[in-house]
Design a protein around this motif. Structure first.
Motif, PDB file in Angstrom:
ATOM      1  N   ASP A   7      -5.890  -1.794  -4.905  1.00  0.00           N
ATOM      2  CA  ASP A   7      -5.196  -2.288  -3.717  1.00  0.00           C
ATOM      3  C   ASP A   7      -6.047  -3.365  -3.046  1.00  0.00           C
ATOM      4  OD1 ASP A   7      -3.565  -2.686  -1.587  1.00  0.00           O
ATOM      5  OD2 ASP A   7      -3.805  -0.684  -0.713  1.00  0.00           O
ATOM      6  N   GLU A   8      -5.719  -4.614  -3.294  1.00  0.00           N
ATOM      7  CA  GLU A   8      -6.446  -5.758  -2.759  1.00  0.00           C
ATOM      8  C   GLU A   8      -7.966  -5.596  -2.890  1.00  0.00           C
ATOM      9  OE1 GLU A   8      -4.809  -7.677   0.504  1.00  0.00           O
ATOM     10  OE2 GLU A   8      -3.165  -6.255   0.796  1.00  0.00           O
ATOM     11  N   THR A  67       0.837  -1.207   0.000  1.00  0.00           N
ATOM     12  CA  THR A  67       0.000   0.000   0.000  1.00  0.00           C
ATOM     13  C   THR A  67       0.869   1.254   0.000  1.00  0.00           C
ATOM     14  OG1 THR A  67      -1.727  -1.199   1.169  1.00  0.00           O
ATOM     15  CG2 THR A  67      -1.855   1.190   1.216  1.00  0.00           C
TER      16      THR A  67
HETATM   17 MG   LIG Z   1      -2.158  -2.866   2.191  1.00  0.00          MG
END
Ligand SMILES: [Mg+2]
Ligand SMILES: Nc1ncnc2c1ncn2[C@@H]1O[C@H](COP(=O)(O)OP(=O)(O)O)[C@@H](O)[C@H]1O
Lengths: 245, 417
Positions: free
Chosen positions: A180-181, A50
């Motif tokens: 992000d995921e 991240t």
């Molecule tokens: Mg993360």
């Protein structure tokens, strides 16, 4: 855009630490992404994925090194310009809580255009209105626009919310999509369906995709797979690593 | 931006509403306190004008003013009629209104006087008393009633009324054999005159014939005609309102009366005594004002805590906004707009509450104390209070806004749960 290069993302000797006294989280000698490439970035939780995305999205600045996105060296941008640059060039999708709960589905998608005249103009070109483009994207995400347009987002399932987030990231065709995921709060069926939709729309728009996940099973549909540990030479403490195994 | 702030607030309406109500109530309180304070002052100041001196038995200046003009409290002593005659005879004196208090009717004070009252009494901006209906008292048993008395007891001209001795709502001795008759009704003045039953000094004496004789206390009482034929010379009055030929002589006359040898008397200038009264009241006013200010501050602190508490839950919201290009300044503005909306909502509802309160309170104050509280547009003092609250509210919102601004810079894209 000062110079048009092959690479949409280029990192050189980038070092980042959350504060002056802490050890750096990231130390990346080189990382490049080609235009139109779909990159799968993997790495264990806490490894700095991240953080890396925040650097590329110009939310954070590195202590040293150079980051260039879509031909623009980020270090040259002043603070206000960075926010503008982000919305003009990048579409972001988070793991969850992508939407403002008090806005309707359509208003959430429109949000990207609110701060970016560039994307608004691109979304409404070719004789269609912004609303039509929002409807088209919602339909493409299999959220029947006529049904969901005015729904409060709190009435959607998590999977539906993630698809609204993708529609928002895609509207106005930003050069780079960063996710992000986005699938980690979905169950495995929804996960594959989500990926298929994401890919077909990104393909259609010709955008570049940087997709982060710690779930290696998803990697097969991507052009390239990168492990953060391979490009990041920052000391990754054994204790943290052990804890995560 | 404003529409986002508005929708975000609507999404959290229960807390938002509570914050607005806290501000609204504090605003209503401070406005009402300020309003009553000011209106009470004007009401008092408006009650008497054109009277140069008020004379009574020796006591405190404020006490004399209160019982003679505002009919609050009772006299400790009377002025003998000989003294009244002596004062009347003085060269500098233009007119003298005798006032005799001590009786009541239906909860209203009975005031014994003579025609000089209607000729010389002035209130407000030197306005004379005027009759809505009927005429002055001519007979011993005639009564002229104020507008409030007429309205509350539903009296018309010619109605009979029974007067009681004592000033309580239930008189100790009822003079029911000597019924008074309404001869006139005065126009409303917004002063204690509205709440008085005016009779002649002879009428006061007539009421007390039996009482003083000690006879017929419980029985029939002396017949009215019999009393009419008696000699009803007043022997004492409670106070005198004095008008001078020239204002320049006021201090000389005051000194002369204060040093009158035959009886200890006190002469006061109504304006000076009022100032003294304000001096006494201002301590209470200040206390009330401090309480109101503290309540306003509590309302603002509450606003701030609502916004601050909301911040943590809303970090994701801020992260989303930043991901779509909102600058930190937008996040800051968003919270400022929110606090401004909440404060403005509080002020508007507070104003409405204030008018509702004064609307209801005015009736009570008028009936209970004869104070006139009018519904008016906000005065400069009130506008200043409102501006202060608005400013403070917006300022209170800046602190959470700054906090959000800083956090939105430090968090990066990670979403804290
Ligand atoms: Mg993360
Ligand atoms: N806002 C922050 N302030 C300080 N440290 C942070 C912050 N966010 C993340 N970190 C630290 O940076 C490291 C990498 O975090 P992150 O990039 O979120 O990892 P990942 O996304 O790979 O799980 C972690 O050790 C984490 O504790």
């Amino acid at each position: 855009m000062t110079s048009v290069t092959q690479h949409i993302v280029e990192l050189n000797d980038v070092r980042f630490a959350w504060n002056k006294h802490a050890k750096p989280v990231l130390d990346i000698r080189e990382f490049k992404m080609q235009r139109g490439e779909h990159v799968f970035l993997q790495g264990p939780s806490g490894s700095g994925k991240t953080t890396l995305l925040s650097l590329i999205a110009a939310v954070l600045s590195p202590q040293s090194g150079e980051i260039t996105v879509d031909g623009q060296p980020l270090a040259e941008l002043r603070r206000g310009q960075r926010d503008q640059f982000r919305v003009d060039h990048i579409g972001l999708v988070f793991q969850q809580f992508n939407l403002l709960p008090f806005l309707s589905v359509a208003d959430n998608v429109r949000l990207s255009c609110r701060f970016s005249p560039t994307r608004k103009a691109r979304a409404s070109k070719e004789g269609r209105s912004l609303d039509q483009e929002i409807d088209r994207l919602l339909d493409a995400m299999q959220l029947s626009a006529s049904e969901y347009r005015h729904r409060p987002t709190s009435q959607l399932s998590v999977g539906q919310q993630q698809r609204v987030a993708v529609a928002r990231a895609l509207i106005g065709q930003p050069a780079l999509i960063i996710a992000d995921e986005p699938t980690s709060s979905l169950d495995s069926d929804a996960r594959q369906a989500f990926l298929d939709l994401l890919f077909s729309e990104i393909e259609a728009a010709g955008s570049t995709l940087l997709f982060v996940s710690h779930d290696a099973l998803l990697a097969s549909s991507f052009n390239r797979r990168v492990d953060l540990r391979d490009i990041n030479s920052a000391a990754y403490s054994a204790s943290t690593a052990g804890e995560l195994r | 931006m404003i529409s986002i702030a508005w929708k975000s607030l609507c999404n959290r309406w229960p807390t938002a509403l509570l914050a607005v109500l806290a501000i609204a109530m504090s605003v209503a309180l401070i406005l009402t306190v300020e309003k009553i304070r000011r209106d009470a002052r004007t009401s008092f100041t408006q009650t008497i004008s054109g009277t140069d001196l008020v004379v009574g038995a020796r006591s405190g200046a404020v006490q004399l003013l209160l019982y003679s003009v505002f009919r609050i409290g009772n006299a400790t002593n009377n002025i003998s009629w000989e003294s009244v005659d002596d004062i009347k005879k003085r060269q500098a004196i233009d007119w003298v209104i005798p006032i005799s208090l001590g009786d009541s009717h239906g909860g209203f004070r009975v005031l014994g006087t003579n025609h000089d009252y209607f000729d010389h009494y002035r209130y407000g901006n030197k306005t004379a008393l005027s009759f809505a209906e009927g005429k002055r008292f001519e007979d011993v048993f005639d009564a002229v009633i104020g507008s409030e008395v007429a309205a509350q007891l539903k009296y018309r001209i010619g109605d009979e009324m029974v007067v009681a001795h004592g000033t309580g709502r239930v008189g100790l001795v009822k003079h029911d054999k000597q019924p008074f008759k309404v001869s006139g009704i005065l126009n409303a003045t917004g002063t204690p005159v509205d709440r008085a039953v005016h009779v002649s000094l002879e009428g006061i004496e007539a009421m007390h014939v039996d009482w003083r004789n000690g006879a017929n206390v419980k029985g029939e009482g002396t017949a009215a005609d019999e009393i009419r034929n008696m000699e009803l010379k007043p022997t004492a009055v409670t106070a005198l309102l004095v008008g001078l030929k020239s204002k320049a002589t006021v201090f000389r006359e005051q000194r002369a009366i204060n040093t009158y040898r035959a009886e200890p008397l006190l002469a006061i200038l109504p304006g000076v005594a009022l100032q003294e009264l304000w001096g006494l009241v201002s301590v209470a006013e200040l206390a009330l004002m401090i309480v109101s200010v503290v309540v306003v501050i509590a309302g603002l602190v509450n606003l701030m805590s609502v916004l601050l508490a909301g911040l943590n839950e809303r970090r994701r919201e801020m992260a989303v906004l930043r991901s779509v290009g909102a600058r930190p300044i937008h996040v800051f503005l968003l919270l400022c707009i929110e606090s401004t909306l909440l404060t403005m909502g509080g002020i508007i509802i507070g104003l409405m509450l204030h008018y509702a309160l004064t609307g209801v309170g005015a009736v009570y104050l008028q009936q209970r104390f004869g104070l006139t509280v009018q519904l008016t547009l906000p005065h400069t003092a009130e506008i200043r209070i409102l501006l202060f609250v608005a400013f403070a509210g917006i300022l209170a919102g800046m602190i959470p806004a700054l906090q959000a601004y800083r956090k939105s810079l430090a968090d990066g894209l990670s979403q804290k749960l």
